[in-house]
Design an enzyme around this catalytic site. Sequence first.
Site, PDB file in Angstrom:
ATOM      1  N   ASN A 186      -5.571   3.384  -1.277  1.00 18.13           N
ATOM      2  CA  ASN A 186      -6.398   2.179  -1.259  1.00 18.13           C
ATOM      3  C   ASN A 186      -6.161   1.278  -2.472  1.00 18.13           C
ATOM      4  O   ASN A 186      -6.303   0.060  -2.375  1.00 18.13           O
ATOM      5  CB  ASN A 186      -7.874   2.608  -1.215  1.00 18.13           C
ATOM      6  CG  ASN A 186      -8.811   1.442  -1.368  1.00 18.13           C
ATOM      7  OD1 ASN A 186      -8.904   0.584  -0.492  1.00 18.13           O
ATOM      8  ND2 ASN A 186      -9.502   1.375  -2.503  1.00 18.13           N
ATOM      9  N   SER A 240      -2.591  -5.258   4.854  1.00 16.83           N
ATOM     10  CA  SER A 240      -3.434  -6.455   4.927  1.00 16.83           C
ATOM     11  C   SER A 240      -2.927  -7.281   6.101  1.00 16.83           C
ATOM     12  O   SER A 240      -1.789  -7.076   6.555  1.00 16.83           O
ATOM     13  CB  SER A 240      -3.265  -7.233   3.618  1.00 16.83           C
ATOM     14  OG  SER A 240      -3.735  -8.563   3.732  1.00 16.83           O
ATOM     15  N   TYR A 283       2.088 -10.812  -3.288  1.00 14.17           N
ATOM     16  CA  TYR A 283       1.149  -9.913  -2.590  1.00 14.17           C
ATOM     17  C   TYR A 283       1.603  -9.668  -1.148  1.00 14.17           C
ATOM     18  O   TYR A 283       1.669  -8.521  -0.689  1.00 14.17           O
ATOM     19  CB  TYR A 283      -0.247 -10.547  -2.611  1.00 14.17           C
ATOM     20  CG  TYR A 283      -1.343  -9.709  -1.996  1.00 14.17           C
ATOM     21  CD1 TYR A 283      -1.957  -8.682  -2.717  1.00 14.17           C
ATOM     22  CD2 TYR A 283      -1.793  -9.952  -0.691  1.00 14.17           C
ATOM     23  CE1 TYR A 283      -2.981  -7.916  -2.149  1.00 14.17           C
ATOM     24  CE2 TYR A 283      -2.816  -9.199  -0.124  1.00 14.17           C
ATOM     25  CZ  TYR A 283      -3.407  -8.185  -0.855  1.00 14.17           C
ATOM     26  OH  TYR A 283      -4.415  -7.432  -0.295  1.00 14.17           O
ATOM     27  N   SER A 291       4.588  -7.437  -0.697  1.00 11.51           N
ATOM     28  CA  SER A 291       4.256  -6.040  -1.040  1.00 11.51           C
ATOM     29  C   SER A 291       3.512  -5.374   0.109  1.00 11.51           C
ATOM     30  O   SER A 291       3.703  -4.190   0.391  1.00 11.51           O
ATOM     31  CB  SER A 291       3.419  -5.981  -2.326  1.00 11.51           C
ATOM     32  OG  SER A 291       2.076  -6.375  -2.093  1.00 11.51           O
ATOM     33  N   LYS A 292       2.670  -6.148   0.815  1.00 19.89           N
ATOM     34  CA  LYS A 292       1.908  -5.556   1.925  1.00 19.89           C
ATOM     35  C   LYS A 292       2.791  -5.379   3.170  1.00 19.89           C
ATOM     36  O   LYS A 292       2.569  -4.472   3.964  1.00 19.89           O
ATOM     37  CB  LYS A 292       0.672  -6.417   2.222  1.00 19.89           C
ATOM     38  CG  LYS A 292      -0.380  -6.402   1.091  1.00 19.89           C
ATOM     39  CD  LYS A 292      -0.963  -5.008   0.854  1.00 19.89           C
ATOM     40  CE  LYS A 292      -2.096  -4.984  -0.144  1.00 19.89           C
ATOM     41  NZ  LYS A 292      -2.673  -3.660  -0.373  1.00 19.89           N
TER      42      LYS A 292
HETATM   43  N1  NAD Z   1     -10.784  -7.502   0.043  1.00 22.25           N
HETATM   44  C1  NAD Z   1      -9.941  -7.973   0.957  1.00 22.25           C
HETATM   45  O1  NAD Z   1     -10.174  -9.066   1.498  1.00 22.25           O
HETATM   46  C2  NAD Z   1      -8.718  -7.182   1.353  1.00 22.25           C
HETATM   47  C3  NAD Z   1      -8.013  -7.596   2.488  1.00 22.25           C
HETATM   48  C4  NAD Z   1      -6.869  -6.887   2.870  1.00 22.25           C
HETATM   49  C5  NAD Z   1      -6.437  -5.788   2.140  1.00 22.25           C
HETATM   50  N2  NAD Z   1      -7.144  -5.406   1.035  1.00 22.25           N
HETATM   51  C6  NAD Z   1      -6.627  -4.228   0.292  1.00 22.25           C
HETATM   52  O2  NAD Z   1      -7.619  -3.227   0.286  1.00 22.25           O
HETATM   53  C7  NAD Z   1      -7.483  -2.409  -0.881  1.00 22.25           C
HETATM   54  C8  NAD Z   1      -8.825  -2.290  -1.576  1.00 22.25           C
HETATM   55  O3  NAD Z   1      -9.232  -3.573  -2.002  1.00 22.25           O
HETATM   56  P1  NAD Z   1     -10.763  -3.997  -2.243  1.00 22.25           P
HETATM   57  O4  NAD Z   1     -10.964  -5.278  -1.539  1.00 22.25           O
HETATM   58  O5  NAD Z   1     -11.680  -2.861  -1.987  1.00 22.25           O
HETATM   59  O6  NAD Z   1     -10.713  -4.397  -3.781  1.00 22.25           O
HETATM   60  P2  NAD Z   1     -11.062  -3.627  -5.125  1.00 22.25           P
HETATM   61  O7  NAD Z   1     -10.679  -4.538  -6.215  1.00 22.25           O
HETATM   62  O8  NAD Z   1     -12.433  -3.069  -5.064  1.00 22.25           O
HETATM   63  O9  NAD Z   1     -10.060  -2.346  -5.061  1.00 22.25           O
HETATM   64  C9  NAD Z   1      -8.762  -2.308  -5.575  1.00 22.25           C
HETATM   65  C10 NAD Z   1      -8.755  -1.222  -6.633  1.00 22.25           C
HETATM   66  O10 NAD Z   1      -7.402  -0.917  -6.997  1.00 22.25           O
HETATM   67  C11 NAD Z   1      -7.434  -0.571  -8.370  1.00 22.25           C
HETATM   68  N3  NAD Z   1      -6.111  -0.668  -8.993  1.00 22.25           N
HETATM   69  C12 NAD Z   1      -5.373  -1.773  -9.256  1.00 22.25           C
HETATM   70  N4  NAD Z   1      -4.244  -1.420  -9.901  1.00 22.25           N
HETATM   71  C13 NAD Z   1      -4.268  -0.063 -10.031  1.00 22.25           C
HETATM   72  C14 NAD Z   1      -3.381   0.895 -10.590  1.00 22.25           C
HETATM   73  N5  NAD Z   1      -2.227   0.534 -11.204  1.00 22.25           N
HETATM   74  N6  NAD Z   1      -3.728   2.207 -10.531  1.00 22.25           N
HETATM   75  C15 NAD Z   1      -4.877   2.599  -9.947  1.00 22.25           C
HETATM   76  N7  NAD Z   1      -5.763   1.743  -9.410  1.00 22.25           N
HETATM   77  C16 NAD Z   1      -5.449   0.417  -9.445  1.00 22.25           C
HETATM   78  C17 NAD Z   1      -8.412  -1.569  -8.986  1.00 22.25           C
HETATM   79  O11 NAD Z   1      -8.876  -1.124 -10.254  1.00 22.25           O
HETATM   80  C18 NAD Z   1      -9.491  -1.643  -7.914  1.00 22.25           C
HETATM   81  O12 NAD Z   1     -10.554  -0.750  -8.178  1.00 22.25           O
HETATM   82  C19 NAD Z   1      -6.398  -3.057  -1.726  1.00 22.25           C
HETATM   83  O13 NAD Z   1      -5.163  -2.393  -1.503  1.00 22.25           O
HETATM   84  C20 NAD Z   1      -6.330  -4.488  -1.171  1.00 22.25           C
HETATM   85  O14 NAD Z   1      -5.071  -5.079  -1.376  1.00 22.25           O
HETATM   86  C21 NAD Z   1      -8.269  -6.067   0.626  1.00 22.25           C
END
Ligand code: NAD
Length: 278
Positions: A106, A159, A172, A175-176
Amino acid sequence: MGTLDGKVAIITGVGRPDGIGEATALKMAEEGASVVISDICRTYEGDMSWYPLGGWEYLESVVKKIEDMGKKARAFKVDITKKDEIEEMVKETVKAFNRIDILVNNAGSGVGVGPFLDITEAAWDKTMEVNVKGTFFCMRAVIPEMLKVGGGRIINLSSTAGLMGPAEYGAYSPSKFAIIGMTQTVALEYAPKNILINAVCPHFVETSMGRDEYQYIAMLNDITPEEAREKSIKTIPIGRPATGRDIADVIYFLASPLGSYMVGQAVPITGGGELWSP
Ligand SMILES: NC(=O)c1ccc[n+]([C@@H]2O[C@H](COP(=O)([O-])OP(=O)(O)OC[C@H]3O[C@@H](n4cnc5c(N)ncnc54)[C@H](O)[C@@H]3O)[C@@H](O)[C@H]2O)c1
């Protein structure tokens, strides 16, 4: 009886409020799994130190929520770009719980968004390092443990930006896309060994990262973040943005007995919206 009784799940990136990671950890615990959660718990280096990341105190609060449910949880400080930190978490997980059945990759970074010519080499490298190499490292560390127990489930966070490239997501989005490619190839390699690997592709999710996104759209369009939120909701037929729980439910499906015929899929979770329509 929970559907995940006796299972052990590792979930990365759980250190920010309202995140998909926390919702997934709570859902897995509700279903009976023992849960290992982690986050980076420090800032990125240099020019990227402004980028908001998860912290240790929040991880501890999630452990407490799970323990209050009468379930088991452990937390680790893990930067998923550091192989030794991942390996230590895997070793300690096996020591504590004897097995690993589920991995949810995640953790992810949105540092590589913005006008293409403004994306620095450092932001490109960090995005690829976290989202692609981090997922690669975590899968490589956990698969040998899954083989020892006769199988497992891996769910990678892509994503809708991994299915269709939106404007201004120059690092981004690639990468996805890469996460989906990696999911497909590794899924085909390990399906015969009963390790089922899939990806989920959320659209807008109202997490901390999602709210950062409203700020960004607001800035681009010279509107307020509230107006950006309204604009985004208008594009979603279901009439609301996703919550972490909406995504956690699909991740749970893929991790549970319900997902036993799912292999190498990239599942869009959009509330009926277009793949990309900010
Ligand atoms: N929020 C959205 O709209 C959305 C949409 C599509 C995909 N996503 C994906 O879902 C996942 C979770 O995102 P979220 O929205 O819950 O956001 P979030 O910011 O709560 O979670 C992302 C987490 O990744 C951690 N992180 C970043 N770099 C890191 C590293 N080097 N090592 C360990 N941890 C690291 C951050 O500290 C953070 O807690 C992510 O992969 C994000 O790309 C989110």
